[in-house]
Structures are given as C-alpha cells and as structure tokens.
Design a protein around this motif. Sequence first.
Motif, PDB file in Angstrom:
ATOM      1  N   THR A  39      25.403  29.672  44.832  1.00 14.30           N
ATOM      2  CA  THR A  39      25.956  30.991  44.507  1.00 14.30           C
ATOM      3  C   THR A  39      27.023  31.364  45.537  1.00 14.30           C
ATOM      4  O   THR A  39      27.199  32.536  45.863  1.00 14.30           O
ATOM      5  N   ALA A  40      27.721  30.376  46.069  1.00 14.32           N
ATOM      6  CA  ALA A  40      28.772  30.617  47.059  1.00 14.32           C
ATOM      7  C   ALA A  40      29.936  31.356  46.418  1.00 14.32           C
ATOM      8  O   ALA A  40      30.032  31.486  45.192  1.00 14.32           O
ATOM      9  N   SER A  41      30.857  31.839  47.249  1.00 19.01           N
ATOM     10  CA  SER A  41      32.052  32.510  46.737  1.00 19.01           C
ATOM     11  C   SER A  41      32.898  31.534  45.934  1.00 19.01           C
ATOM     12  O   SER A  41      32.781  30.310  46.083  1.00 19.01           O
ATOM     13  N   GLY A  42      33.774  32.070  45.093  1.00 23.13           N
ATOM     14  CA  GLY A  42      34.559  31.216  44.217  1.00 23.13           C
ATOM     15  C   GLY A  42      33.711  30.674  43.092  1.00 23.13           C
ATOM     16  O   GLY A  42      32.500  30.918  43.026  1.00 23.13           O
ATOM     17  N   SER A  43      34.311  29.932  42.200  1.00 24.82           N
ATOM     18  CA  SER A  43      33.587  29.401  41.043  1.00 24.82           C
ATOM     19  C   SER A  43      33.079  27.993  41.308  1.00 24.82           C
ATOM     20  O   SER A  43      33.764  27.172  41.918  1.00 24.82           O
ATOM     21  N   GLN A  44      31.872  27.732  40.820  1.00 29.17           N
ATOM     22  CA  GLN A  44      31.291  26.394  40.817  1.00 29.17           C
ATOM     23  C   GLN A  44      31.076  25.985  39.361  1.00 29.17           C
ATOM     24  O   GLN A  44      30.529  26.778  38.575  1.00 29.17           O
ATOM     25  N   VAL A  45      31.509  24.788  38.988  1.00 33.61           N
ATOM     26  CA  VAL A  45      31.501  24.388  37.578  1.00 33.61           C
ATOM     27  C   VAL A  45      31.054  22.937  37.426  1.00 33.61           C
ATOM     28  O   VAL A  45      30.989  22.171  38.385  1.00 33.61           O
ATOM     29  N   GLN A  46      30.761  22.578  36.183  1.00 36.35           N
ATOM     30  CA  GLN A  46      30.462  21.213  35.747  1.00 36.35           C
ATOM     31  C   GLN A  46      29.313  20.549  36.499  1.00 36.35           C
ATOM     32  O   GLN A  46      29.465  19.470  37.074  1.00 36.35           O
ATOM     33  N   ASN A  64      35.029  25.725  43.986  1.00 39.92           N
ATOM     34  CA  ASN A  64      36.319  26.329  44.311  1.00 39.92           C
ATOM     35  C   ASN A  64      36.203  27.376  45.411  1.00 39.92           C
ATOM     36  O   ASN A  64      37.082  28.228  45.546  1.00 39.92           O
ATOM     37  N   ARG A  65      35.157  27.319  46.221  1.00 35.45           N
ATOM     38  CA  ARG A  65      34.997  28.331  47.271  1.00 35.45           C
ATOM     39  C   ARG A  65      36.145  28.287  48.280  1.00 35.45           C
ATOM     40  O   ARG A  65      36.495  29.307  48.887  1.00 35.45           O
ATOM     41  N   SER A  66      36.717  27.091  48.469  1.00 37.16           N
ATOM     42  CA  SER A  66      37.860  26.942  49.383  1.00 37.16           C
ATOM     43  C   SER A  66      39.110  26.498  48.635  1.00 37.16           C
ATOM     44  O   SER A  66      40.097  26.104  49.257  1.00 37.16           O
ATOM     45  N   GLY A  67      39.063  26.547  47.294  1.00 35.37           N
ATOM     46  CA  GLY A  67      40.161  26.057  46.486  1.00 35.37           C
ATOM     47  C   GLY A  67      40.115  24.557  46.326  1.00 35.37           C
ATOM     48  O   GLY A  67      39.474  23.846  47.108  1.00 35.37           O
ATOM     49  N   GLY A  68      40.754  24.039  45.292  1.00 35.82           N
ATOM     50  CA  GLY A  68      40.908  22.601  45.130  1.00 35.82           C
ATOM     51  C   GLY A  68      39.835  21.902  44.335  1.00 35.82           C
ATOM     52  O   GLY A  68      39.872  20.685  44.185  1.00 35.82           O
ATOM     53  N   ASN A 454      27.430  36.995  38.209  1.00 31.70           N
ATOM     54  CA  ASN A 454      27.773  38.067  39.149  1.00 31.70           C
ATOM     55  C   ASN A 454      29.283  38.117  39.315  1.00 31.70           C
ATOM     56  O   ASN A 454      29.869  37.291  39.994  1.00 31.70           O
ATOM     57  N   GLY A 455      29.928  39.085  38.657  1.00 29.95           N
ATOM     58  CA  GLY A 455      31.376  39.192  38.742  1.00 29.95           C
ATOM     59  C   GLY A 455      32.059  38.207  37.830  1.00 29.95           C
ATOM     60  O   GLY A 455      31.581  37.889  36.738  1.00 29.95           O
ATOM     61  N   THR A 456      33.188  37.662  38.283  1.00 31.28           N
ATOM     62  CA  THR A 456      33.997  36.776  37.437  1.00 31.28           C
ATOM     63  C   THR A 456      33.859  35.307  37.812  1.00 31.28           C
ATOM     64  O   THR A 456      34.375  34.445  37.102  1.00 31.28           O
ATOM     65  N   ASP A 457      33.197  35.017  38.936  1.00 31.39           N
ATOM     66  CA  ASP A 457      33.041  33.635  39.367  1.00 31.39           C
ATOM     67  C   ASP A 457      31.734  33.057  38.835  1.00 31.39           C
ATOM     68  O   ASP A 457      30.725  33.760  38.721  1.00 31.39           O
ATOM     69  N   SER A 458      31.736  31.775  38.534  1.00 29.68           N
ATOM     70  CA  SER A 458      30.539  31.125  37.998  1.00 29.68           C
ATOM     71  C   SER A 458      29.750  30.451  39.119  1.00 29.68           C
ATOM     72  O   SER A 458      30.316  29.991  40.107  1.00 29.68           O
ATOM     73  N   ASP A 459      28.431  30.403  38.949  1.00 31.84           N
ATOM     74  CA  ASP A 459      27.510  29.778  39.879  1.00 31.84           C
ATOM     75  C   ASP A 459      26.706  28.705  39.151  1.00 31.84           C
ATOM     76  O   ASP A 459      26.709  28.629  37.919  1.00 31.84           O
ATOM     77  N   ILE A 460      25.955  27.902  39.903  1.00 27.05           N
ATOM     78  CA  ILE A 460      25.167  26.810  39.338  1.00 27.05           C
ATOM     79  C   ILE A 460      23.694  27.204  39.302  1.00 27.05           C
ATOM     80  O   ILE A 460      23.127  27.633  40.309  1.00 27.05           O
ATOM     81  N   PHE A 461      23.076  27.050  38.121  1.00 24.03           N
ATOM     82  CA  PHE A 461      21.660  27.355  37.939  1.00 24.03           C
ATOM     83  C   PHE A 461      20.968  26.170  37.255  1.00 24.03           C
ATOM     84  O   PHE A 461      21.596  25.405  36.519  1.00 24.03           O
ATOM     85  N   VAL A 462      19.666  26.051  37.514  1.00 27.46           N
ATOM     86  CA  VAL A 462      18.839  25.060  36.838  1.00 27.46           C
ATOM     87  C   VAL A 462      17.572  25.736  36.346  1.00 27.46           C
ATOM     88  O   VAL A 462      17.196  26.812  36.819  1.00 27.46           O
ATOM     89  N   GLN A 463      16.923  25.103  35.377  1.00 27.22           N
ATOM     90  CA  GLN A 463      15.665  25.624  34.855  1.00 27.22           C
ATOM     91  C   GLN A 463      14.791  24.484  34.377  1.00 27.22           C
ATOM     92  O   GLN A 463      15.231  23.645  33.582  1.00 27.22           O
ATOM     93  N   ARG A 464      13.554  24.465  34.859  1.00 27.63           N
ATOM     94  CA  ARG A 464      12.589  23.481  34.376  1.00 27.63           C
ATOM     95  C   ARG A 464      11.928  24.016  33.115  1.00 27.63           C
ATOM     96  O   ARG A 464      11.467  25.157  33.069  1.00 27.63           O
TER      97      ARG A 464
END
Length: 573
Positions: A39-46, A64-68, A454-464
Amino acid sequence: MQNAPARLMCVAALSLLSGQSVSLAQWSSDAAVNTPVCTASGSQVQPKIKQSQDGSFYVSWFDNRSGGNDVYIQKLNSAGVPQWTADGILVADRNQSSTTDYDLEVDNNGNAILAFPDDRQGNLLTTVARIDANGTIAWQRTLASAGTFNADPKLLIMGDNSIVVASSVSNTIEIYRLNNADGTNVWGGTGRVTLSEASRPYLTGDLCRANNDGFWVTIQRRAGTQSFNPRHVYVQKFDALGVPQLPNPGAPLAQPIWSTDGLSIAFYPPAVSDGSGGLVTAWFSGGSSTLRARTARLNDAASPVYAAPGLFGSTINQLAASMSYLTSNNETYMCLQSANGSQNQQGVSAQKFDASGNPQWGADGRTILALDALPKSFVQGLADPTGYTVVWFNYADAVNFKVRATRLNPDGTDAWTASPIIDVNSNVNGKGRLNIERDGTNGAIVAAWHETRNGTDSDIFVQRINPTGGLGIDAPAGGCNPADIACDNGDPLGSNPGCTNSTSGPNEGDYNAFFAADGFFFQAAQGAGGVGGTCDIACDNGDPLSGNPGCTNNGVNEGDYNCFFNNLFLSCI
C-alpha cells in the motif's frame, strides 16, 4: 517439556520489547478488507503470485512509488504474513512509462525467479533474476538479445533446476536456458535459439516441460505482416540442447494446432504438461459474433490425442478462455466470459472435457452467471480432484467492480450450496490484473489483484479462498479436544483438512503449531484481529469456545494460553 512454554514466552516478550517490527497482516476473512501486500505511495499494478514448496507465497508487481514502474516482490508465509520489508523489496529500478507482461516462477529449491522487460541498459531487453527465500537477490542477468525491444517473457523451471526463458523479439521468439546457480548460459554460442519464419510474425505463448529434459513452446503465429492478418495457434518442441524437433529434428518451422480462423489479438495460448510428455492448450477464435473456445492435447510425439479440438459450446460467444488440466484423470476444465452476438450482454460459463476431449457439461457448458448488461473480465479457474474454483471481476458499472468466486463439483453442480457465488472482494471500485494460485492440493486458492481502494492510486491485495466457500483460514475442524489444533506434522487443521491427526489426543504437532512464528504470540499481538485464528480456542476467561458459545472473546490472549495447556496432556474427549 513443561518448562519450554515459559522459556518461549520470555523470548517472545523480549522480542516485542526490543522494538522489532512485527507485521500484523495475515489471511483475512473479510471481503471488504482482504490481505494487503503493498500500500505504498504511487500505484502498484500487475501482481503475480506463486506458491513455494513450503506453503509460502511470492507476490510480484510493477511499482510507481518512485516512478518508472519498478519491479518489486514480497514473500508471504503460509498464514499470509509478509516475511520481508513492508511493501516489498526492490528488484529493478526501471524507467518505463508503461508496462507489458512479465513472469514469476518458483524454482525447485523454493527461490523466486522473475523475468521482465528491462530498460536499464537503454534498449528494452529481458532480465532474469533469482530472489532467494530469505529475500536476497542472488543474481540478475540481462539477456543479450538480437533485437532492441523484448516483451512478454515466459519462464519454465526444468527438472535439473535450470531456467528456460522465452521472449517475443521483433516478430521472432528468442529462447535461452540458464544455469540456476549464476544465470549463465547452458547452451553454447550465443546461448539462445530463435524461432522465426519469413513474413509470419511470432509471439510467445507459453512454456511447459516435455520428456527427456525437453520442453514445448506455444506460439501465436500471424498469417502475414499486416496487423489485420489472422493469428493462429502453433507449437514447437525442443530437446535438452535447444534443438527444435518439429516437424523433424533441426527443422524449426513450428507445427499448427489451429489455423482455421483467427485468435483474438491479445490472447496467447497457454501450455500445460499432460504429465506424460505431451502438451495441453486452449484458445478462442472466430468472428466477433461467432467466437468459440477450444482445447487440444498433443502426445509426446506431437500427434493429436483428441479426434478434433474439444469445443466449449456451439451457440454462445466465448471470450478469453482459461484452462486447467488434471493429470490424475486427463480431464480439462475451462471457464470464460460468455456473451451474446453483439457482446453487450455478458456472463460466466464453465465446461469440462473428458480424456478424449468431449464436453461433459452440456452443449454450451455450465452457466455460472447468466448474460446481463454488466461486463465480466479476467475469468479464470483452477481444478483439483474434488472440484473447480472459478474467480472473476464482476462489474457494477462501466469502471467499478468486485471480485467474485464459485466452486463446482466434478459433475458441474454447485459445491457451495448455501451461497453458490461469494464476494472475494466486496468493494466496488477500480481493479485490475486478477491472478490466482493454488494453496496446497485441497482446493484452496489465493487470488491477487491491484485495486484503487484509497484515492486514485492502486495497491496490491490478496485473498485466500477456502474449498468450503469461506475466506481466510477455515475454523479449525476435526480437533478431538480444545488443544488439538494441528495435524501431526504441525499444519493447522483448518489449512490441511484430511491430514494425519492422532485420535489419542494432542501431541507435538499441536505444541509446534501453538508456538510457531505465526502462532500464539503473533496472533496475540493482533488483538481483536486474532479472533478465529488457529490459537483462538477459548473465551477470555479460559473456557473452551466449543463449550461456551457466545462468551466474551477479544482474540488470542491468556485465556487461550491457559486453555491450551489445560488440555494439551489430556486424551480426546
């Protein structure tokens, strides 16, 4: 042995007092919460997820927390608890404004292997990295491609633990085999073999093992150089030295599996071993109103096992097929988005094929969700001998949706009769790139996705998802007294139903589970979040929960500790 608990309590207390960081995440039982991975800043995807031999999981993503769109990875133990630095460890600091596909596998020693497009050398090349189980990056190797744009690498771990990687490179496919110890080439010369055909662009589909240390690669082959030319399913087989075997050894022309009508532009045929040296694959093809899904199986000699490719159904449109194969009985399961002719009505359907490729669940498969105006996407499933779990994104409007799941019995009937379809994630918002993985062999799976929660950035979640239709870890079952919380090998009963469990009373397995890293002290640190955990066996006053339903229970605490040792040395009751 009776003095051990006191010593363990002292060690745990000192650990907590020393200020060491303790992560509180574990498998959630709440569809509105799930288990966060990053759930870091910026978007996390895929995200991608793979299970290791010890029951732990690796989860990777672009960050993308630091870009790139950098490459990150995290490890979760079998209880869903992060094992490395919060929000993952950095594998590659890239400088890409967009993403393509990549791959994650686990080698035979339980280490994570990543392959991803990498621009750190200027051109976009394929890098392979080994991340050891302790979070150490053992090595990274950027492959010396003949092209300047590498995309969509695929990985395969071989029996000797070497690594095969195949990438799409300028209308060809480049394949390397690397030593696991240091990432150096196994094959001589340039270290690679290239699949290509004049005026017929190739894209990598997938990889799987063949006999005699060889392997298969599926190919999306285009019938011309124009983008509108139809795409077909082809295959090639290689021996251990990288010599192509089809149609004859050393004649790399690839063999067609399906060339009647065209594939979707973004569909890459999977490759699954049939357990006997052969290959199983699936695809969907046809015109916009006549899309049909099929499966095919080739034996070790590359001859078709089915008289004709197995057809999912004959009337409904069939999009984005996902396939799962059981080597125990040679049955193939498939799930997909069903649709009407104009594709403005969509549903979810499944089909099972017998060992001869014949459909078993009716002319158009088993309808899971009837057609309606809400789109469905990322429909995928995993089969085991007792059933077939299907997971998908279910839209609530044009951009927001939930994660949902169902489980079917081998005869196609609902396994979860009380609530056949459950919410895996009940938050209605933006999500993407659903990916699923088995948790052991009992039918449980873990789903991963990115979500704009939370907001416009995406985070990574898992569910068993349990085979019984619950989320998280099923409540301990089969215990013969309150302290009987685990199998004889120490696995919690809820995570390994049907395991060997003594009928004479609790034993060392229960003791080890109670004091495991994710046991009593970890669960006690969660407060109310420990309710329902493996060690939550008692009311706050120490009465067994089984004998005092409705009592005050604020999680794992002194009441559970006292109850465990009051029953540990007793026989079954």
